[in-house]
Design an enzyme around this catalytic site. Structure first.
Site, PDB file in Angstrom:
ATOM      1  N   GLY A 140      17.248  21.519   1.519  1.00  0.00           N
ATOM      2  CA  GLY A 140      18.457  21.999   2.182  1.00  0.00           C
ATOM      3  C   GLY A 140      19.471  22.582   1.230  1.00  0.00           C
ATOM      4  O   GLY A 140      20.270  23.444   1.615  1.00  0.00           O
ATOM      5  N   GLU A 192      18.370  26.063   0.737  1.00  0.00           N
ATOM      6  CA  GLU A 192      18.686  26.809   1.954  1.00  0.00           C
ATOM      7  C   GLU A 192      20.172  27.133   2.040  1.00  0.00           C
ATOM      8  O   GLU A 192      20.555  28.214   2.520  1.00  0.00           O
ATOM      9  CB  GLU A 192      18.227  26.003   3.170  1.00  0.00           C
ATOM     10  CG  GLU A 192      16.709  25.978   3.292  1.00  0.00           C
ATOM     11  CD  GLU A 192      16.190  24.965   4.288  1.00  0.00           C
ATOM     12  OE1 GLU A 192      15.369  25.331   5.140  1.00  0.00           O
ATOM     13  OE2 GLU A 192      16.601  23.782   4.200  1.00  0.00           O
ATOM     14  N   ALA A 205      18.588  17.739   1.703  1.00  0.00           N
ATOM     15  CA  ALA A 205      19.012  16.862   2.789  1.00  0.00           C
ATOM     16  C   ALA A 205      18.810  15.416   2.334  1.00  0.00           C
ATOM     17  O   ALA A 205      18.126  15.144   1.351  1.00  0.00           O
ATOM     18  CB  ALA A 205      18.206  17.163   4.048  1.00  0.00           C
ATOM     19  N   GLU A 232       9.980  20.805   0.441  1.00  0.00           N
ATOM     20  CA  GLU A 232       9.737  19.936   1.598  1.00  0.00           C
ATOM     21  C   GLU A 232       8.269  19.575   1.789  1.00  0.00           C
ATOM     22  O   GLU A 232       7.960  18.524   2.353  1.00  0.00           O
ATOM     23  CB  GLU A 232      10.251  20.618   2.876  1.00  0.00           C
ATOM     24  CG  GLU A 232      11.758  20.737   2.971  1.00  0.00           C
ATOM     25  CD  GLU A 232      12.297  22.017   2.371  1.00  0.00           C
ATOM     26  OE1 GLU A 232      13.461  22.347   2.619  1.00  0.00           O
ATOM     27  OE2 GLU A 232      11.538  22.696   1.633  1.00  0.00           O
TER      28      GLU A 232
END
Length: 257
Positions: free
Chosen positions: A110, A113, A65, A133
């Site tokens: 992300g 993911e 992200a 993270e």
């Protein structure tokens, strides 16, 4: 449609969605997530028999992200961002055709993911993956705490999340995080061959198989077995079922719809 941060290519039933922000290592900001959402709409509208997801450039699949975008968020804006990310990644998970993640470089946070939501992951030998993270003071927020453990097991998932460990392609393969590791310059051709093989399979049966396999993580065993029975018997009478079995009996190659 045209987007600044995403491209979509379709040929012979194979659709490739490329996150195209190489200058930011393909990091996922809201603009990119919204573009991906629209691109997935278009991919579904096409005759997509296989979806390939990858990143532009030679360095990153999706590096994560967009941290610069996230750093000053409050709780409410973070919740909205999480909902947007979950929505897009869930759409990859439930896309009505097999999805292959061509992991061509960094896949952190992300980005990892996003790869986890695909049905299959093929990694370049240069790929590095991780749920990183924890070192940002947060946890995986787009499905990583759930999908990672289902793929690599509880102990391995806890280690990856707790330590924020980055694993190279070889270790990712050992853990079961990816299914294949290939030379960097062979990734596109390997994934293309894989996609072409899948595209020749009966599309409706593949979609049904994916839906049934996804229930493994959503139902108890008894309910999942009952679901399998229903969808299995429901395929009988479909033209692809008739053709597949007739071709087998007649000792020829099937010609699916």
């Amino acid at each position: 449609m045209d987007w600044d941060t995403v491209s979509l290519d379709h040929e012979d039933g194979i659709t490739t969605l490329t996150v195209d922000r190489p200058d930011r290592l393909n990091a996922l900001n809201v603009e990119t997530l919204d573009a991906m959402d629209e691109a997935l709409d278009e991919a579904e509208a096409l005759d997509t028999r296989v979806l390939v997801v990858t990143g532009a450039g030679d360095d990153a699949f999706v590096a994560g992200a967009d941290i610069a975008y996230m750093k000053d968020m409050g709780v409410e804006s973070a919740k909205e961002y999480a909902e947007t990310g979950h929505h897009v990644i869930d759409r990859v998970d439930t896309f009505p055709a097999p999805v292959i993640a061509a992991v061509n470089g960094y896949a952190f946070g992300g980005g990892c993911e996003l790869a986890l939501a695909a049905d299959m992951r093929v990694a370049s030998e240069r790929a590095v993956l991780g749920q990183t993270e924890i070192d940002l003071g947060i946890v995986p927020g787009w499905g990583g705490t759930q999908r990672l453990a289902r793929l690599v097991g509880d102990e391995n998932a806890r280690r990856l999340v707790f330590f924020g460990e980055r694993v190279d392609a070889e270790d990712a393969d050992r853990l079961g995080l990816v299914g294949d590791v290939v030379a960097h310059d062979q990734l596109d051709s390997f994934v293309r061959d894989m996609a072409e093989d899948l595209a020749e399979k009966p599309a409706f049966a593949l979609q049904t198989a994916k839906e049934a396999l996804n229930q493994v993580h959503r139902m108890h065993l008894d309910a999942g077995l009952q679901y399998e029975q229903r969808v299995w018997s429901g395929l009988f009478g479909h033209p692809d079922q008739r053709e597949g079995m007739e071709a087998f009996v007649e000792d020829r190659e099937p010609e699916f719809q």
